[in-house]
Design an enzyme around this catalytic site. Structure first.
Site, PDB file in Angstrom:
ATOM      1  N   GLY A  11      43.070  28.793  32.171  1.00  0.00           N
ATOM      2  CA  GLY A  11      41.756  28.182  32.371  1.00  0.00           C
ATOM      3  C   GLY A  11      41.786  26.867  33.136  1.00  0.00           C
ATOM      4  CG  MET A  88      44.278  37.631  34.923  1.00  0.00           C
ATOM      5  SD  MET A  88      44.187  37.452  36.721  1.00  0.00           S
ATOM      6  CE  MET A  88      45.842  37.878  37.169  1.00  0.00           C
ATOM      7  CG  ASN A 105      37.782  37.528  41.583  1.00  0.00           C
ATOM      8  OD1 ASN A 105      38.105  37.035  40.503  1.00  0.00           O
ATOM      9  ND2 ASN A 105      38.629  38.208  42.332  1.00  0.00           N
ATOM     10  CG  HIS A 107      42.986  37.126  45.073  1.00  0.00           C
ATOM     11  ND1 HIS A 107      43.476  37.789  43.971  1.00  0.00           N
ATOM     12  CD2 HIS A 107      43.872  37.360  46.077  1.00  0.00           C
ATOM     13  CE1 HIS A 107      44.596  38.413  44.297  1.00  0.00           C
ATOM     14  NE2 HIS A 107      44.859  38.167  45.569  1.00  0.00           N
ATOM     15  CD  GLU A 140      32.390  50.154  40.440  1.00  0.00           C
ATOM     16  OE1 GLU A 140      33.304  50.653  39.754  1.00  0.00           O
ATOM     17  OE2 GLU A 140      31.329  50.744  40.736  1.00  0.00           O
TER      18      GLU A 140
HETATM   19  C1  GAR Z   1      44.260  31.605  39.445  1.00  0.00           C
HETATM   20  O1  GAR Z   1      45.321  31.272  40.299  1.00  0.00           O
HETATM   21  C2  GAR Z   1      43.441  32.703  40.087  1.00  0.00           C
HETATM   22  O2  GAR Z   1      43.413  32.606  41.483  1.00  0.00           O
HETATM   23  C3  GAR Z   1      44.177  33.932  39.642  1.00  0.00           C
HETATM   24  O3  GAR Z   1      44.534  33.665  38.311  1.00  0.00           O
HETATM   25  C4  GAR Z   1      44.783  32.263  38.175  1.00  0.00           C
HETATM   26  C5  GAR Z   1      44.090  31.756  36.934  1.00  0.00           C
HETATM   27  O4  GAR Z   1      44.461  30.447  36.641  1.00  0.00           O
HETATM   28  N1  GAR Z   1      43.336  35.103  39.740  1.00  0.00           N
HETATM   29  C6  GAR Z   1      43.760  36.277  40.204  1.00  0.00           C
HETATM   30  O5  GAR Z   1      44.900  36.496  40.542  1.00  0.00           O
HETATM   31  C7  GAR Z   1      42.685  37.343  40.267  1.00  0.00           C
HETATM   32  N2  GAR Z   1      43.090  38.464  41.061  1.00  0.00           N
HETATM   33  P1  GAR Z   1      43.686  29.609  35.538  1.00  0.00           P
HETATM   34  O6  GAR Z   1      43.552  30.490  34.283  1.00  0.00           O
HETATM   35  O7  GAR Z   1      44.576  28.426  35.275  1.00  0.00           O
HETATM   36  O8  GAR Z   1      42.353  29.212  36.098  1.00  0.00           O
END
Ligand code: GAR
Length: 206
Positions: A11, A88, A105, A107, A140
């Site tokens: 988070g 996720m 979202n 990424h 999606e």
């Molecule tokens: C972030 O780096 C985000 O870009 C990635 O998860 C991490 C969450 O970090 N998301 C993905 O890979 C989605 N495909 P956080 O929980 O510290 O914010």
């Protein structure tokens, strides 16, 4: 603007939203944080900021049923925007169709390169000189919706996943609040005749 944030882990991006857009008088108000897993750090961060939380997991059940349950929980918070900040888990139309053009979202790559899991490790394995961050409309197709904001991050010779992740996170923590501010100001428009084109309407004096 009322914002619901969906999380799954640490988070840190939720924290950047709490710090940058959630204070009284700021552009947005985070009205609910939903996690796909109990006990994660993101829930602690929300609770510390006094934000209501919920956990909606797959619980061994069917994804469509989970997505309908999730949509009910999110809809009850009446959001103007839903932010997937490290969420996720794949979302189906059962969720996304309930909030058209209102789910974004984050990424950790310059999409369409390196969608899916382990984007940072994929970029290192490929040897690309630049990767980056994308904030995009959620659709999606996983990591497949049109980009709203993108910013490159240079890959340095000798970078490992930890070093590159730290620099990517810094950019994420700027881009996610910026995206929320743009939505709150009504400055993000999807071209109705070509829905892959997103316009950022210039602000006053720009
Ligand atoms: C972030 O780096 C985000 O870009 C990635 O998860 C991490 C969450 O970090 N998301 C993905 O890979 C989605 N495909 P956080 O929980 O510290 O914010």
């Amino acid at each position: 603007m009322r914002v619901v944030v969906l999380v799954s882990g640490s988070g840190s991006n939720l924290q950047s939203l709490i710090d940058d857009v959630h204070a009284p008088g700021d552009a947005a108000r985070i009205v609910l944080v939903v996690s796909s897993h109990p006990g994660v750090k993101a829930l602690e961060r929300a609770e510390a900021a006094g934000i209501p939380t919920a956990v909606v997991g797959l619980d061994g059940g069917e994804r469509a049923a989970r997505d309908r349950r999730l949509a009910d929980v999110v809809e009850a918070a009446d959001p103007g925007l839903v932010v997937l900040a490290g969420w996720m888990s794949i979302l189906t139309g059962d969720f996304l169709d309930r909030f058209p053009d209102r789910v974004i979202n984050l990424h950790p790559s310059l999409l369409p390169s390196f969608p899916g899991l382990h984007a940072i490790e994929q970029a290192l394995a490929w040897g690309v000189r630049y990767t980056g961050v994308t904030v995009h409309y959620a659709e999606e197709v996983v990591d497949g919706g049109p980009p709203i904001l993108q910013e490159p991050v240079a890959v340095m010779y000798g970078d490992d996943a930890e070093a590159l992740t730290a620099r990517i996170r810094e950019v994420e923590h700027r881009l996610v609040p910026e995206a929320v501010r743009l939505f709150a100001a009504g400055r993000v428009r999807r071209d109705p005749s070509d829905r892959r084109r997103v316009q950022i309407v210039p602000g006053e004096g720009e």
